[in-house]
Design a protein around this motif. Structure first.
Motif: not given
Lengths: 383, 383, 383, 383, 383
Positions: A212, A215-216, A219, A290, C2-4, C35
């Motif tokens: 998880d 991903f940021p 981004d 994912y 806290s995924k996008l 999520p």
């Protein structure tokens, strides 16, 4: 006995969440590998880097009960038995490089010496290894992962090791601070799926939390790519060369970090293991998807970044072409005329210089030449 | 009967540990292949290159005892039986290209003629071959590896051959000097895991030592890449073309050396063999992971180096664009004005030249032209 | 946790049908992932984005009968049993992100919580997952696809989820509006093959309709490529850099969308599943061939686009070369002559300046120099 | 019936052993394929190109005896039986394209019509095909290889076909002259391994001889690469473009020749065949390793050559940058000053021209401008 | 129901046999796909494009007899039974897009609706599909191929469909005119292998004829590559950019056409099918080898063409460098001297202008400057 030694608790840097201020991903320096891996554990321990103070946390839980203990005295803790009601015990060690504590745990939980070697030294490639049960020791699944998280505006990269038994999960982190707080919260929440499941489901939940947090970071790459793209197409200049190079280089490094994670999860999901329940493997399939999506994105960004370099080159070439055309137009018009003016400025007897008509004729000629040139350039499409 | 022959004991050069002074990796010259491999051993021996004097060392050990012998008289040594207490015998030959000695060993230990061919000639591709037991000869595992080590500021590349039997390991090196001293030390240390294990574990320990010595070489590449990157981004010039080219070329060669090592270890780890114990294969899995990591690094460096060339080209293009813009700005301002000055310097009757006002008007016009040009260039973003 | 999070019913843009006006394909922004997927469904539902009002349509049909119902009251609808004559029931939900409705359906039709997670959050990678029957729930095939369609001059990208049971197909769309109207028409047509087939054939027909709608999008790429090709070969300039870059970038994104669709259909066609009839799998083989052809086209376009960049660079380089040659020819002819004229314009005593013959001699010399230069340039092939 | 026809006995050219004088590798022209391969043999023979006179040599040998016969009268030879002591018979035909002789041999030894088709026409891709035994004909192994050898300073490429039976090997060459003389010598040598082995070992020995002769060709490439590398890094100019292009092009062609040889040998070594003994397959494994090494080298050379082009471009770009900087420095210093000199050379009333101080002031100004410019350039790092 | 529709009998263009005049290969436009493939056949037929008049030819043959019939009345023909002596019946339809006739044939010979869909619409990817026998219909092998042939100086591309039964082969072509005349001739020739074989051998012979006709097309590429290579190396200019681009683009398209043909033949050769005899599969192996060779050639040409672009860029860069050097040499010599001449042409009091010695000194200085510059340039290797 002389592989490279990194500082044990180093938190390597990776790109932060804000596109402009960016701390580089690590990866060019040869990562830390550890001492000769086949050496005896006690020998290896003797050569291990000086360790920071490790802290140990132990969570026992069952669907009914849950108890967290901050271990003050590891020796005493290891001597004690676990409470009878405990279905899953999660022991988390912050400061994996404390050789004494690690050895003590390894002895109690019969961890394989090769795996212990690996966790004592940061910078390894993520992998999953199965140490099947034999006469001496019960089966253990050993997973080595990499945890990337954004702390402040920087990105920390940390190695994390998992030892999964039937009812116990031991995690070793290099330094305090992790991405597992939501997991701890869920363990405390009575009735949550995690609370009702076995130790392998906890392993899944932790790996999922790690994935998880990737991903940021992607981004951030996306935002930087978009910004660079605009600047290349609008105004290609010196200031774009360095960020494009950085971005591509970091993508190479990021890719190197994500690929083995995918292989690792794929392996866990595919190969049955006595410590992994079927439910967990179904959920790991989801994590695998994912990771495939993450790699897809990384590859896409890499291709776009490669295209960006090509576009940059095209744009610079094109701009240079325009500059050259301007220079050439001006020069080819005025250089011959300057020569002509120079001729009539020579101090030798020049017949034309005696007639007043010469001056307007000169201008007429100059205008004709300039006009002819311009006409010719326009026909060739130069402007 | 006419393949290329290299000098038998040649220690090829590879990049040293210090980034700036660098001796090139070998690899462009066609490596030495050896005579027609299907020929009879004695024929081949007759054609082999003249050999240096080979030295033979023999170590016998068991958990209890350990004895090292520098063999003076090979014939006598081969005639003797091994001591009864000896669990593992390691015979190391420095100077594999001595055909007489090699043939004597081959006869005593029933080595396959094709394998003997291979070891007599340096420059081979690393490989592992299984010669299974048959009526004539017991099973043997033949491994051909490449040992890279840094000696002084240069890097030596040497071929090393292993013959593994059930209780015996024979190694053939091209020249004296190797990376095995820590192994010898561990054999002498009573109670070490190596001392308590079988011959195949010794094979593992030796291969692990070879792989360990690849990391400092990669470290050298890492440092050079970082230095080149900085110089490309700061000041791209003539002096960076050659080192980038060298680096890429050496990475190509290094990659060619590491890939077959990986395949070799993968094969050993996967395929069961009567001479390889299960414990050894577990440990080889670890070496395999190191080699995967090494290849990962080599590939990453190659991609970064490729990006470096692109960035170099971008940077040079960009700089050229700036140079051209400077030239063009200066020229397009002054060339037309020079023409105008030339006009008024002509020695023909020019009415304007009779008025004092012309001179200040000329300057006014010149300033207007220059200012207009500069304004136009700025609007086009040239500076 | 806290995924996008993307806006739930976002209809992402992709390239429209007219080559010049083009709305970009989405894909650089990190897609929405949902999520933490292992969380309990009810927890997840609590965190899901606020949902628009979902509309549910239910079609029941058998070879003899067919009945369409726009569901006003989902609760009442779910409580009712299906008519006895119904062979296939197709429930279509527009507005998959309504958590309450989705949970209700999931409960009634025993959908797996992980699959429900996936459909609650748009932006997923197309995939097919088999949730085999167990004690609790019947077997379900879960398919996640991406539906691209041209609406007006823009292209909408929508996620669509399929749950296939033995006699029921449930589809979840993000927003109203789809490409399935011809399918609905065929269901209503008595005697059509679709009407006479089972639920899995309906799944096939819907996927086929989605794949059909990809061809006009590729057609748009084809037209734009042809136009760009012409402009690059005829008149390479600044205005072509941006569209080539855009085109390549969009192809990268499109490819990322089509590849997983292919894998998905390949998987459906290959692996037997209790809910998929043999006839359907034969027909899916056909869809698979269309997707292979689509990917073939995408790859071909990508290669042509890559070639286009190279050709652009070649063309610009070549044009620059021509510009430079023009400048050089003019300069090398006139710069030396200008110097000469400047010499004879010096105000010092120059003997030649006293003779009238000097002037014609000067011109003669100038013409000779110019002619010689031109001859030399022509011999070198400069023009 | 209308595939391309090459001259039957053409000896195609490939790169010679000396790096500078180089005759090109063939390969751009579409190779000769032969007539419609499914046609009846006698039909095909009727369409075959006119044949040169073929010569047939037959060697019979057993461990005890060996006899060589130059066949004068093929008809009589084919009618005769082989001597009883003969263990292996090797029939070598120089001039495979003689249809009459070939058909006679095909009939006697029951060769498959498709294989006969192939050998009648040169330019085929190397391959191995198994024609298993059936009611009509015994099993045959058909191998088509390519023999590259250096003759004088040129390289000849010839197709060679092998038909392997249980006790017979028939080879068809396009033209006289081959690389098999050492093999013939070894056959004559009593006690050699070859003499004591079966027909398949002879096949191995011949293929090994062919592979041996590829190494000097690669050596030539290595030398040329080294020379080109030096010239690119020292003095990149026009004269290096063509040889780099040639080298790369030849490597493409060479690679196309070596890859199928590898596949061929791999296939022979892997798949058991009634005519191939186990010993032979062990020896073929060795040839396979040589071919892998060859391909490794070819790929390495290709990568280095690709890097060479990039380096060439970098070097030329860099040099151009330097040239431009020189031009720009000179121009930007003198063009404005020339303008100023032109101003004071105007024939209009200029106040400054009346003062003697103007001249030294002019020079002072000129020096200041030049110095300022140079300072600015140095600060920007232009020289 | 709305896939792209091409004109049914369109004969697409591909490169002709003469290198200079070249009609482009089709392939950028999205090919025709046909209507929704799962629709009912009669529905599809209703939507099919208006058909030209189809002509049907039927050949019956056995080893003894052979009879050709141009079918005038298809209905009557389909009602009739085949003659008893007929071993193989070959029905060839020119004008596959006549839906009525096609449906009639499909009904009589029980062709699968999906296959009929495919043949009704041109522009499909070559493929082979097996429709195994079931209760309703006997087994059929459906092959879709692409026939490229040179007609005049253009190349026609046509889709051709084969339905193979046990004793019948039905072929559907888009338009009259094919490459099968030699096959027809061989059928008429008594005693030919074709005449004596079964229906699957006829299929082989037809596919072989199609593959044969690909070689002249590759020959055309080879000639054009050679010509372009020469022009790039001799005189790189504007006129070479477009043909190189075209060639590369056409190779991309050709490759897309040949690859699926290879897969198709590979599949036929590998997978046993009730309608394919073993003999035929042996012969198809031969066709497969030809296709591998073709793809080899296409890939080789692509690599050479890629190298050509790089060489072009190198050559243009190099030439530009030379042009720049010429300009720079001339400018750096004369620009400073022109400035000096301008100085002494100023109309201010210049002391030097009063001495006669100044003029020769000026020339001396000019020559020294010019000579010094030239010396410096030569030392830097500029000429």
């Amino acid at each position: 006995m002389s592989k490279l030694q990194g500082s044990p608790a180093s938190a390597e840097a990776c790109p932060g969440p804000n596109p402009p201020p960016l701390s580089e991903l690590p990866g060019l320096t040869v990562p830390d590998i550890g001492p000769v891996s086949g050496g005896d554990p006690h020998e290896a321990a003797a050569h291990a880097p000086p360790a920071g103070k490790a802290t140990v946390t132990c969570i026992d839980y069952s669907p009914e009960q849950c108890q967290l203990e901050e271990v003050k005295d590891p020796a005493e803790f290891l001597a004690r038995h676990r409470p009878e009601w405990s279905v899953v015990r999660w022991i988390n060690v912050d400061g994996a490089t404390d050789p004494v504590l690690t050895q003590a745990l390894a002895q109690k939980y019969q961890l394989h010496p090769l795996a212990v070697e690996d966790l004592l030294h940061p910078g390894q490639r993520p992998k999953a290894e199965d140490y099947p049960a034999d006469a001496d020791s019960p089966g253990r699944l050993f997973v080595l992962a990499r945890m990337l998280q954004i702390v402040g505006h920087r990105c920390r990269s940390e190695q994390i090791a998992f030892f999964l038994g039937r009812r116990t999960l031991i995690t070793f982190q290099d330094a305090p601070g992790d991405v597992f707080d939501p997991i701890r919260q869920r363990i405390k929440t009575k009735g949550s799926r995690l609370r009702n499941s076995d130790a392998s489901f906890l392993l899944y939940a932790l790996i999922d939390a790690i994935v998880d947090h990737l991903f940021p970071i992607l981004d951030n790459f996306s935002e930087r790519l978009t910004a660079l793209e605009e600047s290349v197409l609008m105004w290609p200049g010196r200031s774009t060369v360095t960020p494009i190079h950085r971005l591509k280089r970091e993508l190479v490094v990021l890719r190197r970090a994500v690929w083995p994670m995918r292989d690792l999860v794929h392996q866990l999901q595919r190969e049955p293991h006595e410590c992994l329940s079927d439910v967990t493997r179904t959920y790991l399939r989801d994590v695998y998807h994912y990771l495939v999506q993450l790699i897809d994105l990384v590859e896409t960004y890499r291709e776009i970044a490669t295209g960006l370099t090509e576009t940059y080159m095209s744009a610079v070439s094109n701009r240079m072409n325009e500059v050259m055309k301007t220079l050439t137009i001006i020069s080819t018009i005025f250089v011959p005329l300057t020569f002509l003016a120079g001729v009539y400025g020579m101090n030798m007897p020049i017949p034309e210089n005696h007639h007043a008509i010469t001056y307007p004729l000169f201008w007429l000629f100059a205008l004709l030449v300039a006009g002819g040139m311009l006409f010719w350039f326009r026909r060739r499409g130069w402007f």
